[in-house]
Design an enzyme around this catalytic site. Structure first.
Site, short mmCIF file in Angstrom:
data_model
loop_
_atom_site.label_atom_id
_atom_site.label_comp_id
_atom_site.label_asym_id
_atom_site.label_seq_id
_atom_site.Cartn_x
_atom_site.Cartn_y
_atom_site.Cartn_z
N LYS A 166 0.85 -1.21 0.00
CA LYS A 166 0.00 0.00 0.00
C LYS A 166 0.88 1.25 0.00
O LYS A 166 1.99 1.23 -0.54
CB LYS A 166 -0.97 -0.02 1.18
CG LYS A 166 -1.74 -1.32 1.27
CD LYS A 166 -2.89 -1.27 2.23
CE LYS A 166 -3.50 -2.66 2.35
NZ LYS A 166 -4.71 -2.68 3.14
N HIS B 197 -9.09 -3.42 -5.74
CA HIS B 197 -8.92 -3.45 -4.28
C HIS B 197 -10.01 -2.59 -3.64
O HIS B 197 -10.37 -1.53 -4.16
CB HIS B 197 -7.53 -2.94 -3.89
CG HIS B 197 -7.19 -3.24 -2.48
ND1 HIS B 197 -7.67 -2.48 -1.43
CD2 HIS B 197 -6.46 -4.24 -1.92
CE1 HIS B 197 -7.23 -3.01 -0.30
NE2 HIS B 197 -6.50 -4.06 -0.56
N GLU C 4 -11.42 -10.82 -0.69
CA GLU C 4 -11.01 -9.99 0.44
C GLU C 4 -12.24 -9.38 1.11
O GLU C 4 -12.68 -8.30 0.70
CB GLU C 4 -10.10 -8.87 -0.06
CG GLU C 4 -8.82 -9.33 -0.69
CD GLU C 4 -7.72 -8.30 -0.50
OE1 GLU C 4 -6.72 -8.63 0.13
OE2 GLU C 4 -7.90 -7.15 -0.93
N SER D 187 -6.45 -9.41 7.05
CA SER D 187 -5.84 -9.72 8.34
C SER D 187 -5.24 -11.13 8.39
O SER D 187 -5.28 -11.79 9.43
CB SER D 187 -6.84 -9.51 9.49
OG SER D 187 -7.23 -8.16 9.54
C1 PEP Z 1 -5.28 -5.90 1.75
O1 PEP Z 1 -5.39 -4.69 1.88
O2 PEP Z 1 -5.29 -6.43 0.63
C2 PEP Z 1 -5.14 -6.69 2.96
C3 PEP Z 1 -5.39 -7.97 2.89
O3 PEP Z 1 -4.76 -6.01 4.10
P1 PEP Z 1 -4.51 -6.64 5.56
O4 PEP Z 1 -3.72 -7.90 5.37
O5 PEP Z 1 -3.74 -5.59 6.28
O6 PEP Z 1 -5.84 -6.91 6.14
#
Ligand code: PEP
Length: 251
Positions: free
Chosen positions: A11, A96, A168, A214
């Site tokens: 990111k 995303h 996600e 996460s």
């Molecule tokens: C993401 O933003 O694609 C993601 C999975 O973030 P995190 O692992 O921090 O939840």
């Protein structure tokens, strides 16, 4: 072709120096002998070349976090698929939830980005996921079906074979509230069934579907052990070399 992938999405984090420190630790830390997955690192755009230089001496691939929906030209601030291809990137994240939320990216823009990437042989890592309210209402399957239908099922079977999917759930991203392994498996199996229905079983079985939200060094093994979970798209935990290496070793 279906394979296990662990992809790190950095990111908008890290200065150049910090990014170089992280990637040099990763480059030294990955060893082909124990890796049962492909590793992809998606740094911020200004660091793509530097990270690619380290990739040449290591075992990971490099991806971008975003691409323009337009071809080259007068689009100040944008980065084209041709530019990404000219520095030999293999992957690019599209759809995303942060881009959908903060930049109002629509399913049709995401579809255009996918077309640009495929024109240059770059694999889109296509993200889909429901927000908390949608899961609470029990409409998560409809949401995912709609996101996929509007951005991906416009592709023919050959084009689709270049896609890496990432489920996600938005309520799990950056919140520490990881989906339970059975919730991830249930949605991944559903996504695979949609692909089988739209294309065929072979295409569905050959599609890589990653889990994101996460995912960390502690829970990765339990998540990746599910039949339809082929790896992870990792945000926060990809910013620490030890954690990201441990996740990649979780197969
Ligand atoms: C993401 O933003 O694609 C993601 C999975 O973030 P995190 O692992 O921090 O939840």
């Amino acid at each position: 072709m279906r394979k296990n992938i662990v992809a790190g999405n950095w990111k908008m984090n890290k200065t150049f120096e910090e990014a170089e420190e992280l990637v040099s630790k990763l480059a030294n830390g990955f060893d082909k002998k124990y890796l049962k997955c492909e590793v992809v690192i998606c740094p911020p755009s200004p660091y793509l070349e530097m990270v690619s230089d380290y990739a040449e001496e290591s075992v990971f691939d490099v991806g971008a976090q975003n691409v323009s929906e337009y071809e080259n030209g007068a689009y100040t601030g944008e980065i084209s698929a041709e530019m990404l291809s000219s520095i030999e990137l293999e992957y690019c994240i599209v759809g995303h939830s942060e881009r959908r939320k903060y930049f109002n990216e629509s399913n049709s823009q995401i579809s255009a980005k996918i077309d640009r990437l495929l024109d240059f042989g770059i694999h889109p890592i296509f993200c889909c996921g429901e927000v908390l309210n949608e899961r609470e209402k029990g409409i998560q399957f409809d949401v995912i079906k709609s996101q996929i239908a509007k951005s991906l099922f416009l592709l023919n079977k050959d084009e689709f074979s270049n896609i890496v999917m990432a489920y996600e759930p938005v309520w799990a991203i950056g919140t520490g509230k990881t989906a339970k392994p059975e919730q991830a498996q249930e949605m991944h199996a559903f996504i695979r069934s949609l692909i089988a229905e739209h294309y065929d079983n072979e295409t569905a079985n050959n599609t890589t579907i990653l889990y994101g939200g996460s995912c960390n060094a502690k829970n990765a093994h339990e998540l990746f052990a599910n039949n339809d979970v082929d790896g992870g798209l990792i945000g926060g935990a990809s910013l620490k070399a030890q954690d990201f290496i441990a996740i990649a070793k979780s197969f």
